[in-house]
Scaffold this active site. Structure first.
Site, PDB file in Angstrom:
ATOM      1  N   ASN A 160      10.693   6.228 -19.050  1.00 32.61           N
ATOM      2  CA  ASN A 160       9.597   5.304 -19.328  1.00 32.61           C
ATOM      3  C   ASN A 160       9.216   5.283 -20.802  1.00 32.61           C
ATOM      4  O   ASN A 160       8.196   4.698 -21.178  1.00 32.61           O
ATOM      5  CB  ASN A 160       8.366   5.664 -18.486  1.00 32.61           C
ATOM      6  CG  ASN A 160       8.534   5.274 -17.033  1.00 32.61           C
ATOM      7  OD1 ASN A 160       8.746   4.117 -16.699  1.00 32.61           O
ATOM      8  ND2 ASN A 160       8.459   6.261 -16.159  1.00 32.61           N
ATOM      9  N   LYS A 162      14.942   1.976  -7.975  1.00 34.07           N
ATOM     10  CA  LYS A 162      13.574   1.461  -8.062  1.00 34.07           C
ATOM     11  C   LYS A 162      13.589  -0.015  -7.683  1.00 34.07           C
ATOM     12  O   LYS A 162      14.313  -0.815  -8.276  1.00 34.07           O
ATOM     13  CB  LYS A 162      13.023   1.619  -9.473  1.00 34.07           C
ATOM     14  CG  LYS A 162      12.553   3.016  -9.818  1.00 34.07           C
ATOM     15  CD  LYS A 162      11.862   3.003 -11.166  1.00 34.07           C
ATOM     16  CE  LYS A 162      11.302   4.350 -11.533  1.00 34.07           C
ATOM     17  NZ  LYS A 162      10.620   4.320 -12.852  1.00 34.07           N
ATOM     18  N   GLU A 165      16.371  -2.115 -24.461  1.00 37.51           N
ATOM     19  CA  GLU A 165      16.298  -1.137 -23.373  1.00 37.51           C
ATOM     20  C   GLU A 165      17.303  -0.006 -23.588  1.00 37.51           C
ATOM     21  O   GLU A 165      17.045   1.144 -23.217  1.00 37.51           O
ATOM     22  CB  GLU A 165      16.561  -1.832 -22.039  1.00 37.51           C
ATOM     23  CG  GLU A 165      16.269  -0.984 -20.807  1.00 37.51           C
ATOM     24  CD  GLU A 165      14.795  -0.843 -20.508  1.00 37.51           C
ATOM     25  OE1 GLU A 165      14.377   0.254 -20.111  1.00 37.51           O
ATOM     26  OE2 GLU A 165      14.053  -1.838 -20.666  1.00 37.51           O
ATOM     27  N   HIS A 222       4.548  -2.121 -20.744  1.00 38.33           N
ATOM     28  CA  HIS A 222       4.018  -2.709 -19.515  1.00 38.33           C
ATOM     29  C   HIS A 222       2.618  -3.281 -19.744  1.00 38.33           C
ATOM     30  O   HIS A 222       2.257  -4.324 -19.177  1.00 38.33           O
ATOM     31  CB  HIS A 222       3.965  -1.663 -18.404  1.00 38.33           C
ATOM     32  CG  HIS A 222       5.313  -1.354 -17.826  1.00 38.33           C
ATOM     33  ND1 HIS A 222       5.526  -0.310 -16.959  1.00 38.33           N
ATOM     34  CD2 HIS A 222       6.526  -1.953 -17.980  1.00 38.33           C
ATOM     35  CE1 HIS A 222       6.809  -0.278 -16.620  1.00 38.33           C
ATOM     36  NE2 HIS A 222       7.426  -1.267 -17.226  1.00 38.33           N
ATOM     37  N   HIS A 243       7.796   2.237 -22.324  1.00 48.16           N
ATOM     38  CA  HIS A 243       7.380   1.359 -21.235  1.00 48.16           C
ATOM     39  C   HIS A 243       5.870   1.380 -20.991  1.00 48.16           C
ATOM     40  O   HIS A 243       5.327   0.413 -20.448  1.00 48.16           O
ATOM     41  CB  HIS A 243       8.101   1.742 -19.943  1.00 48.16           C
ATOM     42  CG  HIS A 243       9.545   1.340 -19.928  1.00 48.16           C
ATOM     43  ND1 HIS A 243      10.458   1.802 -20.852  1.00 48.16           N
ATOM     44  CD2 HIS A 243      10.237   0.509 -19.099  1.00 48.16           C
ATOM     45  CE1 HIS A 243      11.647   1.280 -20.594  1.00 48.16           C
ATOM     46  NE2 HIS A 243      11.540   0.496 -19.549  1.00 48.16           N
ATOM     47  N   ARG A 290      12.514  12.280 -14.674  1.00 47.55           N
ATOM     48  CA  ARG A 290      12.837  10.849 -14.691  1.00 47.55           C
ATOM     49  C   ARG A 290      11.795  10.034 -15.447  1.00 47.55           C
ATOM     50  O   ARG A 290      12.086   8.943 -15.949  1.00 47.55           O
ATOM     51  CB  ARG A 290      13.007  10.319 -13.262  1.00 47.55           C
ATOM     52  CG  ARG A 290      13.464   8.854 -13.233  1.00 47.55           C
ATOM     53  CD  ARG A 290      13.880   8.376 -11.859  1.00 47.55           C
ATOM     54  NE  ARG A 290      14.269   6.981 -11.888  1.00 47.55           N
ATOM     55  CZ  ARG A 290      14.747   6.304 -10.863  1.00 47.55           C
ATOM     56  NH1 ARG A 290      14.918   6.905  -9.692  1.00 47.55           N
ATOM     57  NH2 ARG A 290      15.076   5.033 -10.972  1.00 47.55           N
ATOM     58  N   GLU A 325      11.084  10.267  -9.557  1.00 53.24           N
ATOM     59  CA  GLU A 325      10.226  10.307 -10.735  1.00 53.24           C
ATOM     60  C   GLU A 325       9.085  11.301 -10.591  1.00 53.24           C
ATOM     61  O   GLU A 325       7.956  11.052 -10.987  1.00 53.24           O
ATOM     62  CB  GLU A 325       9.680   8.907 -11.053  1.00 53.24           C
ATOM     63  CG  GLU A 325       9.276   8.723 -12.500  1.00 53.24           C
ATOM     64  CD  GLU A 325       8.949   7.286 -12.842  1.00 53.24           C
ATOM     65  OE1 GLU A 325       9.875   6.595 -13.289  1.00 53.24           O
ATOM     66  OE2 GLU A 325       7.801   6.865 -12.647  1.00 53.24           O
ATOM     67  N   HIS A 364      10.953  -8.413 -20.958  1.00 53.16           N
ATOM     68  CA  HIS A 364      10.699  -6.992 -20.712  1.00 53.16           C
ATOM     69  C   HIS A 364      11.234  -6.113 -21.847  1.00 53.16           C
ATOM     70  O   HIS A 364      10.533  -5.228 -22.351  1.00 53.16           O
ATOM     71  CB  HIS A 364      11.327  -6.570 -19.382  1.00 53.16           C
ATOM     72  CG  HIS A 364      11.167  -5.113 -19.081  1.00 53.16           C
ATOM     73  ND1 HIS A 364       9.939  -4.523 -18.878  1.00 53.16           N
ATOM     74  CD2 HIS A 364      12.092  -4.123 -18.973  1.00 53.16           C
ATOM     75  CE1 HIS A 364      10.104  -3.219 -18.645  1.00 53.16           C
ATOM     76  NE2 HIS A 364      11.406  -2.962 -18.701  1.00 53.16           N
ATOM     77  N   LYS A 389      21.474   7.633 -17.394  1.00 45.28           N
ATOM     78  CA  LYS A 389      20.504   7.382 -16.337  1.00 45.28           C
ATOM     79  C   LYS A 389      20.936   8.009 -15.023  1.00 45.28           C
ATOM     80  O   LYS A 389      20.117   8.560 -14.282  1.00 45.28           O
ATOM     81  CB  LYS A 389      20.269   5.879 -16.146  1.00 45.28           C
ATOM     82  CG  LYS A 389      19.203   5.616 -15.083  1.00 45.28           C
ATOM     83  CD  LYS A 389      18.593   4.251 -15.139  1.00 45.28           C
ATOM     84  CE  LYS A 389      17.411   4.163 -14.173  1.00 45.28           C
ATOM     85  NZ  LYS A 389      16.780   2.829 -14.173  1.00 45.28           N
ATOM     86  N   ARG A 432      13.135  -2.896   8.446  1.00 45.09           N
ATOM     87  CA  ARG A 432      12.974  -1.489   8.038  1.00 45.09           C
ATOM     88  C   ARG A 432      14.172  -0.935   7.282  1.00 45.09           C
ATOM     89  O   ARG A 432      14.386   0.269   7.214  1.00 45.09           O
ATOM     90  CB  ARG A 432      12.637  -0.602   9.244  1.00 45.09           C
ATOM     91  CG  ARG A 432      11.289  -0.940   9.882  1.00 45.09           C
ATOM     92  CD  ARG A 432      10.894   0.090  10.914  1.00 45.09           C
ATOM     93  NE  ARG A 432       9.535  -0.163  11.397  1.00 45.09           N
ATOM     94  CZ  ARG A 432       9.244  -0.912  12.448  1.00 45.09           C
ATOM     95  NH1 ARG A 432      10.229  -1.494  13.133  1.00 45.09           N
ATOM     96  NH2 ARG A 432       7.999  -1.087  12.825  1.00 45.09           N
TER      97      ARG A 432
END
Length: 359
Positions: free
Chosen positions: A247, A145, A187, A254, A250, A243, A239, A267, A229, A123
């Site tokens: 993306n 993330k 990026e 994606h 992206h 935020r 997000e 990527h 960032k 956990r």
């Protein structure tokens, strides 16, 4: 040894990004200063571990830590539940308890998976990011993330879980293959395109220095990217609002990765395609002019990155886009560039019409 420190301000979950050249060997001291105890599980892969694990192990053992290496196969295609279970198995076999912690030594795939393992094992145990690729240094290692891919979409399974620290040594970029290095530069472009026009101009003016891996230019680019960032994450950790601007490029990127099953494009290459198409869409919506669109396309081309969507039927793209994490009841949240250095979020309900703009 000059070390820059950038703070990610998140209250009790705040942490520092330490950036410099030749600083990987300070990781043991960093962990002691953080108050970390127990065994350190170094999660890496078969490409990075032979290059940098010995440096990390020596630094950690000199600081009094026991070290366990968890070496995984390399590549986005392995960012899945089966590989994640390999991490869990190694942690259990090594009898790691809640007093132990994880060091994520590698690129974005390693950082995301090791972070998710840290978030979920017992956990939650602490972890520290040691990003060794340009893409992970400027993006995925910062902001918390973590996660894995699902066959129907990228990063659909995961958690927001902040590291205790991020240690960025730009010297690790010397061993990065050229294609991966250029993908990382892709990026970086997003930060200038939608958040900092001056930084975009810096990138345009320093393409040659960056491609030559000039350390001064690289440190400036990485530091500025991380600073931008960090500010965004401090305002919107999960997000829920601003935020989402990160993306940019992206959404279609994606989709490209999903349709090509993570085997054709890196990527950053997929994001580059997505940014060129996003600029085209932004012009269509009236948020930028042709000159802005051309500047984005020209910078992507100068960095040697792809720009065109691979040939798949539009219904395939629509299906991939419909599984995007930014889809809500009112449609897909699409990030547009407003000129250069600003953004506009557009809610799109007709995904087919969106793709027709790119045709």
């Amino acid at each position: 040894m000059i070390v820059q420190t950038i703070k990610v301000a998140l209250g009790e979950r705040s942490y520092d990004i330490q950036l410099g050249a030749g600083i990987l060997g300070t990781i043991g001291t960093v962990c002691r200063e953080l108050g970390l105890t127990g065994t350190a599980a170094v999660v890496s892969n078969t490409t990075v571990a032979p290059l940098y694990f010995d440096t990390v192990r020596a630094a950690m053992e000199a600081a009094g830590y026991q070290v366990l290496l968890v070496s995984l196969p390399d590549g986005e295609a392995y960012k899945n539940s089966a590989t994640l279970n390999q991490i869990y198995d190694a942690l259990v076999d090594g009898s790691l308890d809640r007093g132990s912690f994880i060091l994520a030594l590698g690129g974005g795939v390693i950082g995301d998976m090791a972070g998710f393992a840290a978030a979920s094992y017992l956990r939650g145990i602490p972890f520290v990011q040691l990003p060794t690729t340009l893409l992970s240094q400027v993006d995925s290692s910062v902001g918390g993330k973590t996660g894995i891919n699902h066959p129907r979409g990228k990063n659909l399974i995961g958690a927001f879980y902040q590291p205790k620290a991020v240690l960025i040594d730009v010297m690790t970029l010397d061993t990065l293959p050229e294609r991966e290095f250029r993908a990382g530069l892709g990026e970086i472009v997003k930060y200038g395109a939608v958040l900092d026009g001056d930084f975009f101009r810096f990138l345009e003016e320093n393409v040659d220095a960056l491609l030559a891996r000039d350390k001064e230019a690289l440190i400036q680019a990485v530091a500025r990217s991380c600073s931008i960032k960090a500010k965004v994450v401090a305002v919107d950790e999960r997000e829920g609002g601003v935020r989402a601007v990160l993306n940019y490029g992206h959404t279609l990127g994606h989709a490209v990765e999903t349709l090509t099953e993570y085997t054709t494009y890196l990527h950053g290459e997929a994001v580059a395609i997505g940014m060129v198409q996003a600029a085209k869409i932004s012009k269509h919506f009236g948020y930028c002019n042709q000159a802005d669109r051309d500047r984005i396309a020209a910078l992507i081309a100068a960095l040697g990155l792809p720009a065109e969507l691979p040939a798949f039927p539009s219904e395939k793209y629509v299906e991939a886009l419909s599984h995007d994490k930014k889809v809500r009841d009112k449609g897909l949240l699409f990030i547009c560039n407003r000129g250069i250095g600003a953004y506009k979020m557009e809610r799109v309900t007709d995904l087919k019409a969106l793709l027709d703009i790119c045709a």
